[in-house]
Design an enzyme around this catalytic site. Structure first.
Site, PDB file in Angstrom:
ATOM      1  N   ARG A 103       0.838  -1.197   0.000  1.00  0.00           N
ATOM      2  CA  ARG A 103       0.000   0.000   0.000  1.00  0.00           C
ATOM      3  C   ARG A 103       0.876   1.251   0.000  1.00  0.00           C
ATOM      4  O   ARG A 103       1.995   1.249   0.513  1.00  0.00           O
ATOM      5  CB  ARG A 103      -0.869  -0.010   1.253  1.00  0.00           C
ATOM      6  CG  ARG A 103      -1.914   1.082   1.298  1.00  0.00           C
ATOM      7  CD  ARG A 103      -3.010   0.651   2.208  1.00  0.00           C
ATOM      8  NE  ARG A 103      -4.020   1.655   2.459  1.00  0.00           N
ATOM      9  CZ  ARG A 103      -4.998   1.981   1.624  1.00  0.00           C
ATOM     10  NH1 ARG A 103      -5.052   1.428   0.444  1.00  0.00           N
ATOM     11  NH2 ARG A 103      -5.925   2.858   1.969  1.00  0.00           N
ATOM     12  N   THR A 369     -10.471   0.782  -7.984  1.00  0.00           N
ATOM     13  CA  THR A 369      -9.751  -0.396  -7.463  1.00  0.00           C
ATOM     14  C   THR A 369     -10.048  -1.574  -8.385  1.00  0.00           C
ATOM     15  O   THR A 369     -11.084  -1.598  -9.042  1.00  0.00           O
ATOM     16  CB  THR A 369     -10.221  -0.737  -6.032  1.00  0.00           C
ATOM     17  OG1 THR A 369      -9.984   0.386  -5.210  1.00  0.00           O
ATOM     18  CG2 THR A 369      -9.483  -1.930  -5.444  1.00  0.00           C
ATOM     19  N   THR A 387      -5.004  -0.773  -6.406  1.00  0.00           N
ATOM     20  CA  THR A 387      -5.834   0.442  -6.416  1.00  0.00           C
ATOM     21  C   THR A 387      -5.022   1.721  -6.601  1.00  0.00           C
ATOM     22  O   THR A 387      -3.845   1.766  -6.234  1.00  0.00           O
ATOM     23  CB  THR A 387      -6.623   0.558  -5.089  1.00  0.00           C
ATOM     24  OG1 THR A 387      -7.456   1.717  -5.129  1.00  0.00           O
ATOM     25  CG2 THR A 387      -5.713   0.671  -3.879  1.00  0.00           C
ATOM     26  N   ASN A 389      -7.035   4.378  -5.668  1.00  0.00           N
ATOM     27  CA  ASN A 389      -8.069   4.994  -4.836  1.00  0.00           C
ATOM     28  C   ASN A 389      -9.228   5.543  -5.652  1.00  0.00           C
ATOM     29  O   ASN A 389     -10.071   4.770  -6.094  1.00  0.00           O
ATOM     30  CB  ASN A 389      -7.499   6.056  -3.898  1.00  0.00           C
ATOM     31  CG  ASN A 389      -8.542   6.513  -2.899  1.00  0.00           C
ATOM     32  OD1 ASN A 389      -9.327   5.691  -2.428  1.00  0.00           O
ATOM     33  ND2 ASN A 389      -8.609   7.785  -2.597  1.00  0.00           N
ATOM     34  N   ASP A 411      -7.607   8.337   2.291  1.00  0.00           N
ATOM     35  CA  ASP A 411      -8.091   7.310   3.224  1.00  0.00           C
ATOM     36  C   ASP A 411      -7.679   7.574   4.673  1.00  0.00           C
ATOM     37  O   ASP A 411      -8.112   6.859   5.578  1.00  0.00           O
ATOM     38  CB  ASP A 411      -7.594   5.914   2.806  1.00  0.00           C
ATOM     39  CG  ASP A 411      -8.400   5.336   1.649  1.00  0.00           C
ATOM     40  OD1 ASP A 411      -9.391   5.962   1.249  1.00  0.00           O
ATOM     41  OD2 ASP A 411      -8.041   4.255   1.144  1.00  0.00           O
ATOM     42  N   SER A 438      -7.268   0.850   4.992  1.00  0.00           N
ATOM     43  CA  SER A 438      -7.931   0.453   3.750  1.00  0.00           C
ATOM     44  C   SER A 438      -9.128  -0.428   4.049  1.00  0.00           C
ATOM     45  O   SER A 438      -9.230  -1.034   5.120  1.00  0.00           O
ATOM     46  CB  SER A 438      -6.921  -0.340   2.913  1.00  0.00           C
ATOM     47  OG  SER A 438      -7.544  -0.918   1.793  1.00  0.00           O
ATOM     48  N   SER A 439     -10.030  -0.510   3.068  1.00  0.00           N
ATOM     49  CA  SER A 439     -11.155  -1.450   3.157  1.00  0.00           C
ATOM     50  C   SER A 439     -10.880  -2.725   2.377  1.00  0.00           C
ATOM     51  O   SER A 439     -11.697  -3.655   2.411  1.00  0.00           O
ATOM     52  CB  SER A 439     -12.410  -0.812   2.558  1.00  0.00           C
ATOM     53  OG  SER A 439     -12.720   0.379   3.220  1.00  0.00           O
ATOM     54  N   GLY A 459     -14.388  -1.206  -4.578  1.00  0.00           N
ATOM     55  CA  GLY A 459     -15.565  -0.409  -4.225  1.00  0.00           C
ATOM     56  C   GLY A 459     -15.447   0.288  -2.889  1.00  0.00           C
ATOM     57  O   GLY A 459     -16.450   0.461  -2.178  1.00  0.00           O
ATOM     58  N   GLY A 460     -14.233   0.717  -2.514  1.00  0.00           N
ATOM     59  CA  GLY A 460     -14.056   1.513  -1.300  1.00  0.00           C
ATOM     60  C   GLY A 460     -14.637   0.826  -0.082  1.00  0.00           C
ATOM     61  O   GLY A 460     -14.415  -0.369   0.131  1.00  0.00           O
TER      62      GLY A 460
END
Ligand code: DON
Length: 556
Positions: A103, A369, A387, A389, A411, A438-439, A459-460
């Site tokens: 990340r 993403t 991703t 973002n 984020d 992050s999700s 999808g966040g």
């Protein structure tokens, strides 16, 4: 069954029609009669790249790396070399997956205080650009597990960029959306995606010669060409021109991190998912910890009671995320404590079938993403989320390299968003060097030592909610891969309504949910998608991509 698609013949609306028909094809289209390997991604070209690598003797990691490179070319709004991601790799011989966190991190010169005053002005949007981890992560995965030569894995992406690729449905819809107008202020991106001021449409052929050249260079010189070479210099210049703090020293210092997977044993399955700095694995693990399979089965997939009680569990988890989750190098994140059975029991007692609890609102919605899954015939599996973002990230590119910069640092959580949770400062506040929470929820499920399900999504903040719902549709309700993706899903919005359901939901279900106190809205989203590979008892595999984002799954 191998799917063949004559890309050259497809044009405009024809391609769109084919894409929709593809998505609507009946169950089973993704499984060959004796399928033992396969891939599913959000783009047909990326899936094809993965299958080509598998067919020519590459393993699942080789295939995932090649697919991630292709995804960055043909789905440039979602991922690419200017972004980052997470991957879970489970080798057939190992019990638990290897987890890589590549990340983006905050640059060393980040002005943390400035993050309290978001959103940033358009001409300062690179303030949200983190140090790209993508290339470093893919190189690390290849170095540890790859069988094929690095250059061979980069080549398919370089070829698509050079000879041109056809615009797929999701990219066209992103380009047609108002935020993409910002791309016009980056001359490289404007030239590529807008012809005579009009966004490229489905089926248009796009060539990206600058990115092709960068990829050729990466094929020859490896990750160094970006982290210590000229590609990086161009990215730093692009970021700095729009207020970014990114520096050459940040690139040079960047390293992906190996992490210990978050693991839960549930109903005879071992579920491995992403630990912090993701909060996705935590949500999945908490939901599983709250309910037995029998309990959920009794409620019935998609019933009002089922959707509502899962949504309650998810709201609780989103609230934990706000209070307790940050980059583990900067904040103490005690995942074990958050998963304590006694704590989950207490939470369950507070949940009710006829009432809705609203977590304090927080705003985290994005649009760029790409999640991909691969399995090879040796039993190795990969679940990789990549991703930049937002759609097209910071909407900025390296002038020479064609690489799109991320805006991942959005984020980080602002102070005003944690005040309603009774905190003075967020464990996920912006700090130099930190990776924002992050999700993304790459997940691998095993049973008796064998993989049974490999999945993840884009999808966040919808990601862990979607991954959890699809996992349950498969493991509790025994749906086929494609059916599990097609089943209606809900989302817990961050403002306004308490529950967002698919458009077309029956009135009786809406009434049921409202009776339970849910404030329901309908919305179809093509920015949210889950990809999965499901293993049958005989080892036969099915791979499927979410019809919501028109990806593709193939097996052989
Ligand atoms: O890491 C995260 O959770 C977000 N930056 C991911 C953004 C995303 O999934 C956009 N989706 N399509």
């Amino acid at each position: 069954m191998m799917l063949s698609f004559n890309t050259r013949a497809a044009r405009g609306g024809f391609l769109l029609a084919v894409a929709w028909l593809w998505a609507l094809l009946p169950e089973g289209r993704a499984a060959a009669p004796t399928a033992r390997e396969g891939a599913a991604t959000e783009s047909r070209a990326a899936t094809r790249a993965a299958l080509d690598v598998l067919r020519t003797g590459g393993n699942a990691v080789d295939a995932a790396v090649a697919a991630a490179f292709v995804a960055g070319v043909v789905s440039p709004s979602s991922s690419g070399l200017g972004g980052g991601g997470f991957a879970l790799v489970r080798r057939a011989a190992d019990t638990q997956p290897f987890v890589l966190d590549f990340r983006e991190s905050a640059p060393a010169a980040l002005d943390a205080a400035a993050f309290e005053a978001r959103p940033f002005a358009d001409n300062e949007r690179a303030r949200a650009t983190g140090v790209p981890g993508e290339l470093s992560g893919l190189a690390e995965l290849h170095q540890r597990f790859g069988k094929r030569k690095w250059a061979e894995l980069v080549r398919p992406a370089a070829q698509w960029a050079e000879s041109g690729f056809l615009v797929e449905g999701h990219l066209a819809s992103v380009l047609a959306s108002p935020p993409s107008q910002l791309l016009r202020s980056d001359s490289g991106l404007a030239d590529l995606y807008f012809k005579a001021g009009k966004p490229a449409v489905v089926g248009a052929r796009l060539r990206n010669p600058k990115l092709a050249k960068s990829l050729r260079r990466i094929a020859n010189e490896g990750a160094r060409s970006l982290y210590e070479g000229p590609l990086g210099g161009g990215l730093v210049a692009a970021a700095r021109a729009k207020g970014g703090a990114l520096d050459l020293a940040d690139l040079k210092a960047y390293r992906p991190k190996e992490r210990v997977p978050l693991r839960v044993s549930w109903e005879g399955y071992e579920v491995y998912s992403m630990p912090p700095p993701s909060a996705g694995g935590l949500l999945l693990a908490q939901v599983l910890g709250l309910f037995s399979s029998a309990e959920l089965k009794k409620l019935g997939l998609g019933s009002g009671a089922y959707q509502h009680i899962l949504a309650e569990a998810m709201r609780g988890s989103l609230s934990d995320r706000m209070r307790y989750v940050g980059d583990p190098e900067f904040a103490t994140v005690n995942v074990e404590a958050l998963l304590q059975p006694a704590r989950l029991s207490a939470r369950k007692r507070a949940m009710a079938y006829d009432r809705t609890h609203t977590p304090p609102r927080f705003g985290l919605e994005q649009g760029g993403t790409h999640h991909l899954v691969v399995a090879d015939r040796e039993g190795n599996v990969v679940s990789l989320s990549t991703t930049i973002n937002s759609a097209f990230g910071a909407k900025l590119s390296g002038a020479e390299s064609g690489i799109v910069l991320n805006d991942q640092l959005t984020d980080f959580t602002a102070k005003k968003d944690v005040l309603p949770f009774g905190l003075d400062e967020s464990p996920n506040r912006a700090r130099p060097g930190a990776r924002p929470v992050s999700s993304m929820t790459p997940t691998i499920v095993t049973r008796a030592g064998r993989p049974v399900l490999v999945l993840g999504g884009s999808g966040g903040t919808t990601i862990p909610l979607n991954v959890t719902q699809v996992l349950l549709a498969r493991l509790v309700f025994d749906l086929g891969a494609q059916e599990a993706l097609k089943a209606p899903r809900f989302f817990v919005p961050t403002s306004g309504a308490t529950l967002r359901v698919d458009s077309g939901t029956a009135q009786a279900l809406l009434d049921d949910l409202r009776w339970r106190g849910e404030i329901v809205e309908h919305k179809r989203s093509d920015a949210t998608a889950v990809q999965l590979i499901a293993f049958g008892a005989d080892g036969q595999i099915e791979s499927a991509a979410d019809p919501r984002k028109l990806g593709s799954g193939e097996t052989r």
